[in-house]
Write a protein that holds these residues in place. Structure first.
Motif, PDB file in Angstrom:
ATOM      1  N   ASP A 106       7.707 -13.944  -9.799  1.00  0.00           N
ATOM      2  CA  ASP A 106       7.017 -14.764 -10.805  1.00  0.00           C
ATOM      3  C   ASP A 106       5.627 -14.197 -11.097  1.00  0.00           C
ATOM      4  OD1 ASP A 106       9.110 -16.659 -10.853  1.00  0.00           O
ATOM      5  OD2 ASP A 106       8.116 -17.953  -9.362  1.00  0.00           O
ATOM      6  N   MET A 107       4.911 -13.877 -10.026  1.00  0.00           N
ATOM      7  CA  MET A 107       3.536 -13.395 -10.200  1.00  0.00           C
ATOM      8  C   MET A 107       3.505 -12.010 -10.842  1.00  0.00           C
ATOM      9  SD  MET A 107       1.588 -14.958  -6.864  1.00  0.00           S
ATOM     10  CE  MET A 107       2.606 -14.125  -5.667  1.00  0.00           C
ATOM     11  N   MET A 108       4.414 -11.132 -10.444  1.00  0.00           N
ATOM     12  CA  MET A 108       4.462  -9.812 -11.074  1.00  0.00           C
ATOM     13  C   MET A 108       4.909  -9.930 -12.530  1.00  0.00           C
ATOM     14  SD  MET A 108       3.108  -7.583  -9.244  1.00  0.00           S
ATOM     15  CE  MET A 108       3.516  -6.192 -10.311  1.00  0.00           C
ATOM     16  N   GLY A 109       5.720 -10.935 -12.835  1.00  0.00           N
ATOM     17  CA  GLY A 109       6.085 -11.203 -14.227  1.00  0.00           C
ATOM     18  C   GLY A 109       4.851 -11.551 -15.054  1.00  0.00           C
ATOM     19  N   GLU A 110       3.935 -12.316 -14.459  1.00  0.00           N
ATOM     20  CA  GLU A 110       2.658 -12.636 -15.122  1.00  0.00           C
ATOM     21  C   GLU A 110       1.864 -11.366 -15.370  1.00  0.00           C
ATOM     22  OE1 GLU A 110       0.648 -15.399 -16.695  1.00  0.00           O
ATOM     23  OE2 GLU A 110       2.727 -15.879 -16.385  1.00  0.00           O
ATOM     24  N   VAL A 111       1.818 -10.472 -14.391  1.00  0.00           N
ATOM     25  CA  VAL A 111       1.094  -9.207 -14.550  1.00  0.00           C
ATOM     26  C   VAL A 111       1.724  -8.402 -15.683  1.00  0.00           C
ATOM     27  CG1 VAL A 111       0.521  -6.997 -13.448  1.00  0.00           C
ATOM     28  CG2 VAL A 111       0.325  -9.132 -12.137  1.00  0.00           C
ATOM     29  N   TYR A 132       2.419 -18.162   2.371  1.00  0.00           N
ATOM     30  CA  TYR A 132       1.763 -17.066   1.657  1.00  0.00           C
ATOM     31  C   TYR A 132       0.763 -16.459   2.640  1.00  0.00           C
ATOM     32  CZ  TYR A 132       3.437 -18.863  -2.895  1.00  0.00           C
ATOM     33  OH  TYR A 132       4.194 -19.279  -3.950  1.00  0.00           O
ATOM     34  N   ASN A 133       1.258 -15.573   3.457  1.00  0.00           N
ATOM     35  CA  ASN A 133       0.427 -15.025   4.527  1.00  0.00           C
ATOM     36  C   ASN A 133      -0.224 -13.710   4.101  1.00  0.00           C
ATOM     37  OD1 ASN A 133       2.443 -13.069   4.717  1.00  0.00           O
ATOM     38  ND2 ASN A 133       3.449 -14.085   6.429  1.00  0.00           N
ATOM     39  N   MET A 134      -0.910 -13.084   5.037  1.00  0.00           N
ATOM     40  CA  MET A 134      -1.651 -11.869   4.748  1.00  0.00           C
ATOM     41  C   MET A 134      -0.736 -10.750   4.247  1.00  0.00           C
ATOM     42  SD  MET A 134      -4.608 -10.348   7.091  1.00  0.00           S
ATOM     43  CE  MET A 134      -5.116  -8.665   7.002  1.00  0.00           C
ATOM     44  N   ASP A 135       0.412 -10.567   4.875  1.00  0.00           N
ATOM     45  CA  ASP A 135       1.351  -9.539   4.427  1.00  0.00           C
ATOM     46  C   ASP A 135       1.827  -9.802   3.002  1.00  0.00           C
ATOM     47  OD1 ASP A 135       1.254  -8.020   6.751  1.00  0.00           O
ATOM     48  OD2 ASP A 135       2.920  -9.097   7.682  1.00  0.00           O
ATOM     49  N   PHE A 136       2.100 -11.068   2.684  1.00  0.00           N
ATOM     50  CA  PHE A 136       2.541 -11.439   1.338  1.00  0.00           C
ATOM     51  C   PHE A 136       1.500 -10.999   0.310  1.00  0.00           C
ATOM     52  CE2 PHE A 136       2.606 -14.429  -2.210  1.00  0.00           C
ATOM     53  CZ  PHE A 136       3.944 -14.411  -2.587  1.00  0.00           C
ATOM     54  N   TYR A 137       0.239 -11.349   0.569  1.00  0.00           N
ATOM     55  CA  TYR A 137      -0.806 -11.012  -0.401  1.00  0.00           C
ATOM     56  C   TYR A 137      -1.105  -9.516  -0.442  1.00  0.00           C
ATOM     57  CZ  TYR A 137      -1.546 -15.887  -1.441  1.00  0.00           C
ATOM     58  OH  TYR A 137      -1.374 -17.178  -1.865  1.00  0.00           O
ATOM     59  N   MET A 138      -1.056  -8.851   0.689  1.00  0.00           N
ATOM     60  CA  MET A 138      -1.266  -7.399   0.667  1.00  0.00           C
ATOM     61  C   MET A 138      -0.159  -6.724  -0.142  1.00  0.00           C
ATOM     62  SD  MET A 138      -2.990  -6.584   4.431  1.00  0.00           S
ATOM     63  CE  MET A 138      -1.601  -5.713   4.942  1.00  0.00           C
ATOM     64  N   ASN A 139       1.071  -7.173   0.017  1.00  0.00           N
ATOM     65  CA  ASN A 139       2.168  -6.627  -0.785  1.00  0.00           C
ATOM     66  C   ASN A 139       1.973  -6.922  -2.269  1.00  0.00           C
ATOM     67  OD1 ASN A 139       3.546  -5.448   1.349  1.00  0.00           O
ATOM     68  ND2 ASN A 139       4.675  -7.322   1.806  1.00  0.00           N
ATOM     69  N   PHE A 140       1.479  -8.120  -2.569  1.00  0.00           N
ATOM     70  CA  PHE A 140       1.216  -8.485  -3.965  1.00  0.00           C
ATOM     71  C   PHE A 140       0.152  -7.573  -4.575  1.00  0.00           C
ATOM     72  CE2 PHE A 140      -0.772 -11.828  -6.920  1.00  0.00           C
ATOM     73  CZ  PHE A 140       0.000 -11.411  -7.995  1.00  0.00           C
ATOM     74  N   PHE A 141      -0.959  -7.375  -3.853  1.00  0.00           N
ATOM     75  CA  PHE A 141      -2.032  -6.512  -4.365  1.00  0.00           C
ATOM     76  C   PHE A 141      -1.529  -5.082  -4.552  1.00  0.00           C
ATOM     77  CE2 PHE A 141      -5.367  -9.304  -1.999  1.00  0.00           C
ATOM     78  CZ  PHE A 141      -5.125 -10.347  -2.878  1.00  0.00           C
ATOM     79  N   ARG A 142      -0.756  -4.592  -3.595  1.00  0.00           N
ATOM     80  CA  ARG A 142      -0.193  -3.235  -3.720  1.00  0.00           C
ATOM     81  C   ARG A 142       0.729  -3.136  -4.932  1.00  0.00           C
ATOM     82  NH1 ARG A 142       0.791  -3.725   2.018  1.00  0.00           N
ATOM     83  NH2 ARG A 142      -0.939  -2.707   3.099  1.00  0.00           N
ATOM     84  N   SER A 143       1.531  -4.166  -5.135  1.00  0.00           N
ATOM     85  CA  SER A 143       2.449  -4.166  -6.280  1.00  0.00           C
ATOM     86  C   SER A 143       1.684  -4.130  -7.599  1.00  0.00           C
ATOM     87  CB  SER A 143       3.352  -5.401  -6.244  1.00  0.00           C
ATOM     88  OG  SER A 143       4.195  -5.367  -5.121  1.00  0.00           O
ATOM     89  N   LYS A 145      -1.326  -2.853  -8.073  1.00  0.00           N
ATOM     90  CA  LYS A 145      -1.931  -1.530  -8.211  1.00  0.00           C
ATOM     91  C   LYS A 145      -0.888  -0.455  -8.502  1.00  0.00           C
ATOM     92  CE  LYS A 145      -6.225  -1.646  -7.768  1.00  0.00           C
ATOM     93  NZ  LYS A 145      -7.005  -1.543  -8.988  1.00  0.00           N
ATOM     94  N   GLN A 146       0.315  -0.580  -7.927  1.00  0.00           N
ATOM     95  CA  GLN A 146       1.376   0.380  -8.227  1.00  0.00           C
ATOM     96  C   GLN A 146       1.827   0.250  -9.675  1.00  0.00           C
ATOM     97  OE1 GLN A 146       4.284  -0.487  -5.217  1.00  0.00           O
ATOM     98  NE2 GLN A 146       3.206   0.694  -3.650  1.00  0.00           N
ATOM     99  N   HIS A 147       1.849  -0.974 -10.159  1.00  0.00           N
ATOM    100  CA  HIS A 147       2.290  -1.214 -11.530  1.00  0.00           C
ATOM    101  C   HIS A 147       1.226  -0.799 -12.544  1.00  0.00           C
ATOM    102  CE1 HIS A 147       4.319  -3.069 -14.897  1.00  0.00           C
ATOM    103  NE2 HIS A 147       3.188  -3.680 -15.200  1.00  0.00           N
ATOM    104  N   ASP A 181      -7.914  -2.242   1.347  1.00  0.00           N
ATOM    105  CA  ASP A 181      -7.025  -1.082   1.290  1.00  0.00           C
ATOM    106  C   ASP A 181      -5.761  -1.389   0.498  1.00  0.00           C
ATOM    107  OD1 ASP A 181      -6.367   1.643   2.161  1.00  0.00           O
ATOM    108  OD2 ASP A 181      -4.770   0.649   3.307  1.00  0.00           O
ATOM    109  N   ALA A 182      -5.341  -2.644   0.504  1.00  0.00           N
ATOM    110  CA  ALA A 182      -4.141  -3.048  -0.228  1.00  0.00           C
ATOM    111  C   ALA A 182      -4.407  -3.180  -1.729  1.00  0.00           C
ATOM    112  CB  ALA A 182      -3.592  -4.360   0.336  1.00  0.00           C
ATOM    113  N   GLY A 183      -5.703  -3.243  -2.123  1.00  0.00           N
ATOM    114  CA  GLY A 183      -5.996  -3.294  -3.561  1.00  0.00           C
ATOM    115  C   GLY A 183      -7.057  -4.275  -3.986  1.00  0.00           C
ATOM    116  N   LEU A 184      -7.520  -5.141  -3.084  1.00  0.00           N
ATOM    117  CA  LEU A 184      -8.574  -6.089  -3.455  1.00  0.00           C
ATOM    118  C   LEU A 184      -9.846  -5.328  -3.802  1.00  0.00           C
ATOM    119  CD1 LEU A 184      -9.594  -9.089  -3.547  1.00  0.00           C
ATOM    120  CD2 LEU A 184     -10.481  -8.659  -1.250  1.00  0.00           C
TER     121      LEU A 184
END
Length: 190
Positions: A106-111, A132-143, A145-147, A181-184
């Motif tokens: 859903d969130m990447m769809g918004e991006v 929504y833990n630290m790994d979840f948000y780090m993966n979101f930030f990486r996604s 930045k990759q996109h 490092d994940a993108g913040l």
């Protein structure tokens, strides 16, 4: 009336309090104002007065340039473990049926929705939800930045990070380094 004339008007304006006129003098002279003067501004200055001071400083620093960013907001959830009185939209977890929980997709769809737009920043804030833990948000930030690597990621207030880091059992310096490092790239106030 140019910026210098506006400041001169404030300094000579007998309708303003002496402290407000003295602050205007300090601003014109390029001096920093004290903590007590900042409190005084908060308690006594009106918006047009503050605007004149702010514009004077902005033009001294940047000339006749103004900078904007174009952003969009993502709110992963309005469900929250906290019951902050100033928050008008959150729902406690026990009120789950009144809230929402976005998935990563859903969130990447918004991006992706902004791919053809000249946006420069994604601003992410929301409730504090345990899954929504630290790994979840780090993966979101990486996604993100990759996109779209040029998109500035501004996410979460210190209150949100406090919970996320505490739950992950990671100290602040280490956790902030990991999130960065994940993108913040920046955090809003809060």
């Amino acid at each position: 009336m140019d910026k210098e004339d506006q400041l001169t008007f404030l300094i000579g304006n007998k309708n303003l309090s002496i402290p407000l006129r003295e602050i205007a003098v300090k601003v014109r002279q390029g001096e920093r104002i004290s903590f007590e003067e900042r409190v005084y501004l908060y308690e006594h200055a009106d918006l047009p007065y503050l605007g004149v001071l702010a514009n004077f400083i902005r033009e001294r620093l940047h000339g006749d340039k103004t900078y904007f960013n174009r952003n969009f907001h993502i709110e992963p959830t309005n469900l929250c473990v906290y019951d902050c009185k100033f928050c008008s939209y959150s729902r406690l977890i026990k009120e789950r049926e009144e809230g929402w929980e976005a998935t990563m997709e859903d969130m990447m769809g918004e991006v992706r929705k902004y791919d053809s737009e000249p946006v420069t920043e994604v601003h992410i804030v929301g409730g504090v939800l345990p899954q929504y833990n630290m790994d979840f948000y780090m993966n979101f930030f990486r996604s993100i930045k990759q996109h779209r690597s040029e998109l500035h990621v501004k996410a979460f207030t210190p209150v949100e990070y406090h919970y996320i880091f505490k739950k992950a059992k990671v100290d602040y310096p280490t956790a902030l380094a990991m999130i960065k490092d994940a993108g913040l790239e920046s955090m809003p106030g809060g």
